[in-house]
Design a protein around this motif. Structure first.
Motif, short mmCIF file in Angstrom:
data_model
loop_
_atom_site.label_atom_id
_atom_site.label_comp_id
_atom_site.label_asym_id
_atom_site.label_seq_id
_atom_site.Cartn_x
_atom_site.Cartn_y
_atom_site.Cartn_z
N THR A 1 0.81 -1.22 0.00
CA THR A 1 0.00 0.00 0.00
C THR A 1 0.84 1.28 0.00
OG1 THR A 1 -0.11 -0.06 2.41
CG2 THR A 1 -1.90 -1.11 1.21
N GLN A 2 0.15 2.38 -0.35
CA GLN A 2 0.74 3.70 -0.17
C GLN A 2 0.16 4.32 1.11
OE1 GLN A 2 -2.24 5.16 -0.40
NE2 GLN A 2 -2.21 6.42 -2.30
N GLN A 3 0.34 5.60 1.31
CA GLN A 3 0.02 6.19 2.62
C GLN A 3 -1.46 6.26 2.95
OE1 GLN A 3 1.10 7.76 -0.07
NE2 GLN A 3 0.34 9.85 -0.18
N HIS A 4 -2.33 6.10 1.93
CA HIS A 4 -3.76 6.12 2.23
C HIS A 4 -4.32 4.71 2.42
CE1 HIS A 4 -3.11 9.78 -0.44
NE2 HIS A 4 -3.34 10.28 0.73
N ILE B 1 -4.24 2.26 0.30
CA ILE B 1 -4.68 1.63 -0.94
C ILE B 1 -3.47 1.10 -1.71
CG2 ILE B 1 -6.78 3.02 -1.07
CD1 ILE B 1 -5.41 4.87 -3.06
N HIS C 1 -0.51 0.59 -3.98
CA HIS C 1 0.41 1.57 -4.58
C HIS C 1 0.31 1.49 -6.10
CE1 HIS C 1 4.10 3.72 -5.55
NE2 HIS C 1 4.21 4.06 -4.28
N ARG D 1 -8.74 -0.46 -3.55
CA ARG D 1 -9.26 -1.07 -2.32
C ARG D 1 -10.05 -2.30 -2.71
NH1 ARG D 1 -10.97 4.12 -0.84
NH2 ARG D 1 -9.63 5.01 0.78
#
Lengths: 149, 149, 149, 149
Positions: free
Chosen positions: C49-52, C54, C56, C96
């Motif tokens: 994932t990335q920072q949110h 979700i 990447h 997601r």
């Protein structure tokens, strides 16, 4: 804009296409307008060619961008407008033929960002030949001075 | 092609630019030819606009593609030619101005694949304004019938 | 390579997929191999994932690039190989979901250049959701040292 | 977020980079953060390779996308966030080397749309070798649930 015109995306798209002087310059015609799908056709003209006598990639891009952009217009409010943020074009076969068909279709609608895909075809006697594809990212513009319609 | 012409990429590029009818149609001029760098200039003309009165993205693409393609020509043998495989264009500011400058520069030379980057600028009274960028992938063509020069 | 293996693109693609350590690192599985179409599936994993929270965009690109590249493998001689020249990815919805499906399909076959289009979908309880698209340009490689399979 | 933290984009970017689990999974480190420029470095690891033993294009894309995205973070308010809309990657040389450097730089700032360009380099004993480029379009996100930081 009259009340009866609200939501008549076909009329709005035709009006805006007619205002794209570049489409007249290259000799393009708007030949199909549906919800999410727009087609533009172009007869071959030597004045649109590059050094090998085939349609210049920029002319192909112009027709595909207009087809994709107007496909996006078919999804938006009458007060909004569309600007192209970016696109990618793949040139898959030389642009040779009697005429060309460019279809833009919405892949992903959205309130701010709309993604459209386009395909360009060369048409002569036989079956249409795929010559190019586009993926374009369009932005819905509201209330920006000088950008209406 | 005479012996003295070998390697004179400037003359070849000027000759091929002159054969791009599409460049004449849009009123573009070849204004700089160096090894790996080509510039094309274009005065504003209402016949090149889209519905908001700004330069059509396809016209920007045409000039950037020619600039990038001819930058690639500056690297190749006189017998070879260049075809654009694909490009991506970002439209960063509306194409408004008195004239426009489009520069193509080689990012990665190669014997088969050449990558070029282009930038487009609007020029009026003040400093030039960046309006668009291109990354294009070009293929070096040798010995394909109908594709010379 | 045995005679009976010639032309068995499915076995070649599975073998090459197994040699893509990056696919194992992200937990991807090759789930469909047809002539011109390849699918790769990936369960959601927080490590991708990335920072949110979700998926990447680079992980999405990795799976789409492998799906498109192996779709190209299905068209070529056993002695040839495929290298990605470039691709464009549009991220259309946040990555997601419980798992993800990535499909690569050939849009334009060719002896040197192959163009493939990919689509990525998030899958949970309801219908699959389109999260990303790719257009990729692949080059057929023959006889280049270190690039086999 | 404390008053003194407002505008400290370096701390915000480091914090968000640390929350990108995908960057840890591939072993990437944030090595430079300036206004409009971010660099990410990555040691070669066989677990990131494709079938020819070189860095997978998706891993290159992941690092370039993070570098471009965080370069965009350096321009925005602390309350806003960045989502990648789309990018294009050109793979120019095989990803072979001891380590890799990925630089993202802002080409066009904007209140809604930011355009960034990235370059990837392979580094061994000699000079750094350009292996890839990216042009990415980023959107500034404000007040969207689940998308903060």
């Amino acid at each position: 804009m009259s009340e009866t015109d609200r939501g008549d995306f076909r009329a709005r798209i035709r009006r805006n296409f007619a205002r794209q002087a570049a489409m007249q310059t290259i000799g393009a015609a708007l030949t199909r307008v549906e919800h999410g799908v727009v087609e533009i056709e172009l007869p071959f003209d030597v004045k649109l060619t590059q050094q090998h006598g085939i349609l210049h990639a920029g002319i192909i891009s112009a027709a595909l961008d207009s087809a994709c952009g107007f496909a996006a217009y078919s999804l938006i409010d009458p007060e909004a407008s569309i600007l192209t943020i970016e696109f990618k074009v793949n040139l898959m076969s030389p642009g040779r033929g009697e005429r060309f068909l460019f279809r833009g279709e919405i892949t992903k609608p959205g309130s701010t960002i709309i993604v459209a895909d386009g395909r360009g075809y060369a048409i002569s006697d036989g079956p249409a030949k795929l010559i190019a594809s586009m993926t374009g990212t369009m932005m819905v513009i509201r209330g920006r001075e000088g950008i209406t319609g």
